[in-house]
Scaffold this active site. Structure first.
Site, short mmCIF file in Angstrom:
data_model
loop_
_atom_site.label_atom_id
_atom_site.label_comp_id
_atom_site.label_asym_id
_atom_site.label_seq_id
_atom_site.Cartn_x
_atom_site.Cartn_y
_atom_site.Cartn_z
N CYS A 7 -21.56 -2.46 -86.92
CA CYS A 7 -20.44 -2.82 -87.79
C CYS A 7 -19.17 -2.73 -86.94
CB CYS A 7 -20.35 -1.82 -88.93
SG CYS A 7 -20.51 -2.55 -90.55
N CYS A 78 -21.40 -6.87 -90.65
CA CYS A 78 -20.11 -7.50 -90.96
C CYS A 78 -19.93 -8.67 -90.01
CB CYS A 78 -18.96 -6.50 -90.82
SG CYS A 78 -18.63 -5.96 -89.16
N CYS A 85 -20.47 -8.90 -81.19
CA CYS A 85 -21.52 -8.07 -80.59
C CYS A 85 -22.09 -8.77 -79.36
CB CYS A 85 -22.63 -7.82 -81.60
SG CYS A 85 -24.04 -6.95 -80.92
#
Length: 130
Positions: A7, A78, A85
């Site tokens: 997240c 999210c 990422c």
């Protein structure tokens, strides 16, 4: 299986997912992390305790590239984490676009309702991973 829940701030959703994964799938290697460290949200701790899972000793951490590289599955919770990422070839990815309970407004009861709804959806999704 090694799984990473990611997240933005590693304060709510990813922490709850880590707690459920550890409880429901004890043989898995599980961690959660964020792009930033926002600290463990006390309401996440509270609603997880209501579900019988203690996450109070978990900490908000940044993504560990070594753990990430060894994962079988990365779950982003999210859009920010999904978009930012690091991508690791060969590591499966899932995205669970869940609302951020930390953004809930209203009094304590209203905010807890949102945390519980997100918690229950995370539990359902983690259970379905088996």
């Amino acid at each position: 299986m090694q799984i990473y829940f990611l997240c933005t701030g590693n304060s709510c959703r990813s922490q709850m997912a880590e707690g459920f994964a550890r409880a429901l799938h004890p043989a898995w290697r599980v961690a959660s992390a964020g792009l930033e460290q926002h600290g463990l949200n006390p309401l996440a701790t509270q609603v997880m305790a209501e579900a019988g899972i203690d996450i109070s000793r978990q900490t908000s951490t940044l993504i560990d590239p070594a753990f990430l590289a060894g994962c079988d599955l990365v779950v982003t919770l999210c859009g920010d984490a999904r978009d930012r990422c690091p991508v690791v070839p060969g590591v499966a990815r899932l995205h669970w676009p869940l609302p951020d309970p930390a953004q809930a407004t209203g009094d304590q009861a209203a905010r807890l309702t949102v945390f519980r709804q997100v918690r229950d959806e995370i539990r359902r999704r983690v259970s379905a991973l088996a």
